[in-house]
Design a protein around this motif. Structure first.
Motif, PDB file in Angstrom:
ATOM      1  N   LYS A 123       0.851  -1.189   0.000  1.00  0.00           N
ATOM      2  CA  LYS A 123       0.000   0.000   0.000  1.00  0.00           C
ATOM      3  C   LYS A 123       0.887   1.239   0.000  1.00  0.00           C
ATOM      4  CE  LYS A 123      -3.837   2.040   2.583  1.00  0.00           C
ATOM      5  NZ  LYS A 123      -4.656   1.877   3.799  1.00  0.00           N
ATOM      6  N   LEU A 124       0.603   2.137  -0.937  1.00  0.00           N
ATOM      7  CA  LEU A 124       1.402   3.346  -1.105  1.00  0.00           C
ATOM      8  C   LEU A 124       0.545   4.586  -0.891  1.00  0.00           C
ATOM      9  CD1 LEU A 124       3.217   2.263  -4.393  1.00  0.00           C
ATOM     10  CD2 LEU A 124       4.220   2.323  -2.102  1.00  0.00           C
ATOM     11  N   VAL A 125       1.182   5.642  -0.424  1.00  0.00           N
ATOM     12  CA  VAL A 125       0.532   6.937  -0.286  1.00  0.00           C
ATOM     13  C   VAL A 125       0.906   7.761  -1.507  1.00  0.00           C
ATOM     14  CG1 VAL A 125       0.326   9.030   1.111  1.00  0.00           C
ATOM     15  CG2 VAL A 125       0.741   6.821   2.228  1.00  0.00           C
ATOM     16  N   LEU A 126      -0.092   8.197  -2.249  1.00  0.00           N
ATOM     17  CA  LEU A 126       0.142   9.080  -3.390  1.00  0.00           C
ATOM     18  C   LEU A 126       0.086  10.510  -2.863  1.00  0.00           C
ATOM     19  CD1 LEU A 126       0.457   9.664  -6.417  1.00  0.00           C
ATOM     20  CD2 LEU A 126      -2.042   9.553  -6.598  1.00  0.00           C
ATOM     21  N   HIS A 127       1.241  11.188  -2.877  1.00  0.00           N
ATOM     22  CA  HIS A 127       1.320  12.555  -2.355  1.00  0.00           C
ATOM     23  C   HIS A 127       1.027  13.587  -3.429  1.00  0.00           C
ATOM     24  CE1 HIS A 127       2.973  11.337   1.537  1.00  0.00           C
ATOM     25  NE2 HIS A 127       3.690  10.457   0.872  1.00  0.00           N
ATOM     26  N   LEU A 136       5.415   9.270  -4.162  1.00  0.00           N
ATOM     27  CA  LEU A 136       4.824   8.241  -3.315  1.00  0.00           C
ATOM     28  C   LEU A 136       5.634   8.031  -2.043  1.00  0.00           C
ATOM     29  CD1 LEU A 136       4.558   5.658  -6.220  1.00  0.00           C
ATOM     30  CD2 LEU A 136       2.612   6.878  -5.264  1.00  0.00           C
ATOM     31  N   SER A 137       5.013   7.355  -1.101  1.00  0.00           N
ATOM     32  CA  SER A 137       5.725   6.809   0.058  1.00  0.00           C
ATOM     33  C   SER A 137       4.978   5.544   0.470  1.00  0.00           C
ATOM     34  CB  SER A 137       5.806   7.813   1.206  1.00  0.00           C
ATOM     35  OG  SER A 137       4.527   8.082   1.739  1.00  0.00           O
ATOM     36  N   TYR A 138       5.683   4.685   1.213  1.00  0.00           N
ATOM     37  CA  TYR A 138       5.021   3.485   1.725  1.00  0.00           C
ATOM     38  C   TYR A 138       4.117   3.874   2.875  1.00  0.00           C
ATOM     39  CZ  TYR A 138       8.051   0.703  -1.194  1.00  0.00           C
ATOM     40  OH  TYR A 138       8.682   0.168  -2.278  1.00  0.00           O
TER      41      TYR A 138
END
Length: 169
Positions: A123-127, A136-138
């Motif tokens: 699961k990734l965070v779309l910034h 992105l970040s984890y």
């Protein structure tokens, strides 16, 4: 704040033109397993290709899953790194899920064996999206996560995870 929570998916094909040890292992292990597990569907050796087996018996679809088990060792050895997807710094993106799919196979011709593995990232965070770059970040709860960038390509699939939120609070 996150724009969205996403997963990235990338597909890698394996055929007789393998270049790396990893690719050769997936190709050979999945073919050997196809030879064993497909005997049930070959109707006393009258059907030789995966497509013929599917046409005759839709339960031959279970071969996808059965072959998946044969490549788990090779996938685990990858340490959850997607071999065909890196960030702009060259670091591999990590996967949570990998699934093997048979495109074609032939009991009489190993060169006719073609499979793919679809890797789905953690699961990734779309910034942010800047042009064709995803920032992105984890998604690791309670930790500051370093951002990284991935270039969008035609081969890359974004899976959007919509979150349920209250419209009025």
């Amino acid at each position: 704040m996150a724009l969205a929570y996403i997963n990235l998916s990338a597909k890698q094909y394996f055929n007789f033109m393998c270049k790396t040890d990893f690719e050769r292992r997936i190709f050979h292990d999945s073919y050997k397993e196809f030879q064993k597990k497909s005997k049930v569907f070959s109707l006393n050796n009258t059907l030789h290709t995966f497509q013929q087996m599917l046409k005759e018996n839709e339960k031959a679809n279970t071969l996808h899953q059965k072959l998946n088990y044969s490549v788990m060792g090779a996938l685990v050895a990858q340490e959850n790194k997607i071999p065909v997807l890196n960030d702009l710094d060259g670091k591999p993106i990590l996967f949570d899920w990998a699934e093997l799919h048979i495109y074609a196979s032939d009991l009489l011709n190993k060169a006719g064996h073609v499979v793919s593995v679809i890797y789905t990232s953690k699961k990734l965070v779309l910034h942010e999206i800047v042009g064709d770059l995803l920032i992105l970040s984890y998604d690791v709860e309670g930790q500051f996560n370093e951002t990284f960038m991935v270039k969008m390509t035609d081969e890359l699939v974004l899976n959007y995870q919509q979150q349920e939120e209250m419209a009025y609070q």
